[in-house]
Write a protein that holds these residues in place. Structure first.
Motif, mmCIF file in Angstrom:
data_model
loop_
_atom_site.group_PDB
_atom_site.id
_atom_site.type_symbol
_atom_site.label_atom_id
_atom_site.label_comp_id
_atom_site.label_asym_id
_atom_site.label_seq_id
_atom_site.Cartn_x
_atom_site.Cartn_y
_atom_site.Cartn_z
ATOM 1 N N LEU A 144 11.808 5.314 3.465
ATOM 2 C CA LEU A 144 11.599 4.528 4.682
ATOM 3 C C LEU A 144 12.359 3.207 4.676
ATOM 4 C CD1 LEU A 144 7.813 5.136 5.314
ATOM 5 C CD2 LEU A 144 9.742 6.035 6.618
ATOM 6 N N GLY A 145 12.981 2.863 3.554
ATOM 7 C CA GLY A 145 13.801 1.658 3.501
ATOM 8 C C GLY A 145 13.078 0.412 3.058
ATOM 9 N N ILE A 146 11.922 0.565 2.440
ATOM 10 C CA ILE A 146 11.178 -0.594 1.947
ATOM 11 C C ILE A 146 11.870 -1.119 0.696
ATOM 12 C CG2 ILE A 146 8.974 -1.345 0.979
ATOM 13 C CD1 ILE A 146 7.640 0.751 2.765
ATOM 14 N N ASP A 147 12.061 -2.431 0.645
ATOM 15 C CA ASP A 147 12.679 -3.068 -0.518
ATOM 16 C C ASP A 147 11.651 -3.120 -1.649
ATOM 17 O OD1 ASP A 147 14.286 -4.446 -2.241
ATOM 18 O OD2 ASP A 147 14.366 -6.283 -1.050
ATOM 19 N N ILE A 148 11.693 -2.124 -2.517
ATOM 20 C CA ILE A 148 10.670 -1.977 -3.560
ATOM 21 C C ILE A 148 10.697 -3.124 -4.565
ATOM 22 C CG2 ILE A 148 9.875 -0.501 -5.453
ATOM 23 C CD1 ILE A 148 10.534 1.883 -3.690
ATOM 24 N N ARG A 174 0.826 -1.213 0.000
ATOM 25 C CA ARG A 174 0.000 0.000 0.000
ATOM 26 C C ARG A 174 0.858 1.259 0.000
ATOM 27 N NH1 ARG A 174 -3.071 0.448 4.620
ATOM 28 N NH2 ARG A 174 -1.876 -1.167 5.650
ATOM 29 N N SER A 175 1.954 1.249 0.745
ATOM 30 C CA SER A 175 2.781 2.457 0.793
ATOM 31 C C SER A 175 3.490 2.699 -0.534
ATOM 32 C CB SER A 175 3.798 2.359 1.930
ATOM 33 O OG SER A 175 4.697 1.300 1.708
ATOM 34 N N ILE A 176 3.930 1.649 -1.204
ATOM 35 C CA ILE A 176 4.568 1.822 -2.509
ATOM 36 C C ILE A 176 3.566 2.326 -3.529
ATOM 37 C CG2 ILE A 176 5.630 0.563 -4.435
ATOM 38 C CD1 ILE A 176 7.057 -1.145 -2.330
ATOM 39 N N SER A 177 2.340 1.843 -3.462
ATOM 40 C CA SER A 177 1.339 2.291 -4.433
ATOM 41 C C SER A 177 0.936 3.742 -4.199
ATOM 42 C CB SER A 177 0.109 1.394 -4.392
ATOM 43 O OG SER A 177 -0.606 1.588 -3.196
ATOM 44 N N GLN A 178 1.033 4.220 -2.967
ATOM 45 C CA GLN A 178 0.635 5.593 -2.678
ATOM 46 C C GLN A 178 1.766 6.590 -2.869
ATOM 47 O OE1 GLN A 178 -1.114 5.641 1.220
ATOM 48 N NE2 GLN A 178 -2.765 4.257 0.623
ATOM 49 N N ASN A 179 2.982 6.235 -2.439
ATOM 50 C CA ASN A 179 4.102 7.160 -2.537
ATOM 51 C C ASN A 179 5.392 6.365 -2.645
ATOM 52 O OD1 ASN A 179 6.017 9.160 -2.345
ATOM 53 N ND2 ASN A 179 5.023 10.218 -0.636
ATOM 54 N N ARG A 180 5.830 6.165 -3.858
ATOM 55 C CA ARG A 180 7.002 5.329 -4.119
ATOM 56 C C ARG A 180 8.273 5.918 -3.494
ATOM 57 N NH1 ARG A 180 7.219 1.417 -7.841
ATOM 58 N NH2 ARG A 180 9.263 0.735 -8.534
ATOM 59 N N LEU A 181 8.462 7.218 -3.630
ATOM 60 C CA LEU A 181 9.652 7.861 -3.083
ATOM 61 C C LEU A 181 9.656 7.791 -1.558
ATOM 62 C CD1 LEU A 181 12.235 9.473 -3.514
ATOM 63 C CD2 LEU A 181 10.839 11.554 -3.517
ATOM 64 N N GLY A 182 8.497 8.036 -0.956
ATOM 65 C CA GLY A 182 8.402 7.941 0.495
ATOM 66 C C GLY A 182 8.695 6.536 0.990
#
Length: 153
Positions: free
Chosen positions: A102-106, A90-98
């Motif tokens: 935050l260190g999420i492995d995209i 959900r966070s990648i779909s809403q704000n990829r840069l954010g």
């Protein structure tokens, strides 16, 4: 496969859609070449019987598809709302840069999302074989609905 898809995701969205449309046509024509264009199906006796509820005939196959689909929707809602991977998706779909900050492995999350989508397609195909015949171009109607959804979305 991982690096090929990652390379594909760098292109614009329309190029990605055209690639997958071409892949669909390639796979359909490969199936037509290998197995022919004959209609095939499975015969599940309970799927073709029906129950009567208040004077309405309800086919058991379609009722089973409805119940299983609702179960899958509830599972998917739980997965996306209550797990850390769902939060990452959900966070990648809403704000990829954010999400990157935050260190999420995209890339890993994208592959999990792709696998989840392919799992859902496989389940849908397994359920639809109860009520549809199978032939190489069985997905054309669903493809048109998908294009309309993509265009309007």
């Amino acid at each position: 496969m991982d690096s090929a898809l990652r390379r594909l995701f760098k292109y614009p969205f329309t190029a990605q859609v055209l690639f997958f449309v071409g892949l669909i046509y390639f796979l359909q024509n490969t199936a037509l070449f290998l197995w022919g264009g004959d209609y095939r199906g499975i015969n599940v006796k309970w799927a073709h019987s029906s129950i009567t509820l208040a004077g309405i005939y309800i086919p058991l196959g379609r009722l089973a598809i409805l119940i299983i689909s609702y179960g899958i929707i509830l599972f998917l809602l739980y997965y996306l709302k209550k797990t850390s991977i769902g939060m990452f998706i959900r966070s990648i779909s809403q704000n990829r840069l954010g999400a990157r900050i935050l260190g999420i492995d995209i890339p890993k999350t994208e592959m999990i999302t792709l696998g989840l989508g392919l799992m859902l397609v496989g389940i849908a195909a397994g359920l639809l074989i109860l009520v549809y015949y199978v032939f190489p171009y069985v997905g054309q109607d669903f493809l048109i609905i998908g294009f309309i959804s993509i265009t309007l979305g």
